[in-house]
Design an enzyme around this catalytic site. Structure first.
Site, PDB file in Angstrom:
ATOM      1  N   HIS A 193     -23.123  13.825  28.840  1.00 14.18           N
ATOM      2  CA  HIS A 193     -22.142  12.853  28.331  1.00 14.18           C
ATOM      3  C   HIS A 193     -20.718  13.404  28.463  1.00 14.18           C
ATOM      4  O   HIS A 193     -19.805  12.696  28.882  1.00 14.18           O
ATOM      5  CB  HIS A 193     -22.408  12.546  26.854  1.00 14.18           C
ATOM      6  N   ASP A 245     -29.754   8.988  35.662  1.00 14.19           N
ATOM      7  CA  ASP A 245     -30.392   7.673  35.604  1.00 14.19           C
ATOM      8  C   ASP A 245     -30.044   6.920  36.889  1.00 14.19           C
ATOM      9  O   ASP A 245     -29.278   5.961  36.882  1.00 14.19           O
ATOM     10  CB  ASP A 245     -29.926   6.926  34.354  1.00 14.19           C
TER      11      ASP A 245
END
Ligand code: AMP
Length: 246
Positions: free
Chosen positions: A29, A142
């Site tokens: 992140h 992802d």
């Protein structure tokens, strides 16, 4: 950094970089926050555990949540506004409009998690409409999610640039994930065969793990992607195959 709970509290001046997240921040992140920081006047990180992308019996209830820690880490990484909306802000009463990226959303992860990418695409379009970013940041971890969102943005002419940043890994090779917190020490050791099998392009190295898929897919770039279960924890990872013969 300030925390916004409603759309009315979001900035309306300046070029915005948006990083959509579900919280439980790790260095993956933070790398997205830093990239957004470098490329935009304002950085908004959204923090919303999106029920629509969880299937029945998945980990929605136990998904790790620690807003105070997340707010501190986001502030340190240069985020200007943490957008942590209430459920109603995203899904107002009577909500019934969904975005379906039909083929790309149905294979691999989509095959094993029906409705997952419908939830992802819908919440991201909603976040784009609320935050109105110039750029939005996602992780290659992802890979299919990035492909689905790029397809949605092209198909629906959504005025945002999708930026995809490399997968951040722990020193032992395991891709960072909020779900790694579920792993016992023994499970974590077993989970290391996921990055090893991908790196070696050898499914046999997953020996002993329950494998949902271990497959190549052309997500621009082409990847070898896998999903495995280690105990009760489901992990996904992929390696980019660019330059390798198909
Ligand atoms: P999440 O909070 O898990 O929904 O992830 C938010 C964003 O961070 C998504 O775009 C993910 O692809 C990205 N992300 C998650 N893990 C990693 C990682 N290990 N490296 C890079 N990006 C990641």
């Amino acid at each position: 950094m300030r925390i916004a709970r409603a759309a009315a509290e979001l900035p309306r001046e300046g070029e915005i970089g948006l990083v959509p997240t579900m919280g439980a921040f790790h260095d993956g992140h933070l790398s997205l926050f830093r990239a957004a920081r470098a490329e935009n006047e304002l950085v908004v990180a959204s923090l919303f555990v999106n029920p629509a992308q969880f299937g029945a019996g998945e980990d929605l209830e136990r998904y790790p949540r620690d807003e105070e820690r997340d707010a501190r880490l986001a502030a340190e990484a240069g985020v200007d506004v943490l957008f942590a909306p209430a459920q109603d802000e995203i899904y107002p009463p009577g909500f019934q409009t969904w975005v379906e990226v039909e083929q790309l959303g149905a294979i691999l992860e989509g095959g094993h998690r029906p409705g997952h990418f419908r939830g992802v695409a819908t919440v991201c379009l909603k976040l784009f409409n609320l935050v109105r970013p110039r750029r939005a940041y996602f992780g290659q971890k992802d890979a299919q999610q990035a492909a689905v969102l790029k397809r949605m943005v092209r198909d629906l002419a959504v005025p945002v640039e999708i930026r995809v940043l490399p997968t951040v890994r722990d020193v032992d090779g395991l891709a960072l994930s909020s779900r790694n917190a579920y792993l016992s020490p023994g499970e974590r050791e077993a989970a290391l065969s996921l990055p090893r099998a991908l790196e070696a392009r050898d499914r046999a190295l997953l020996n002993g793990l329950e494998v949902d898929y271990f497959e190549e897919a052309d997500f621009e770039p082409r990847v070898l992607a896998a999903a495995v279960r280690v105990g009760n924890t489901r992990l996904i990872d992929n390696v980019v195959l660019e330059g390798e013969p198909s």
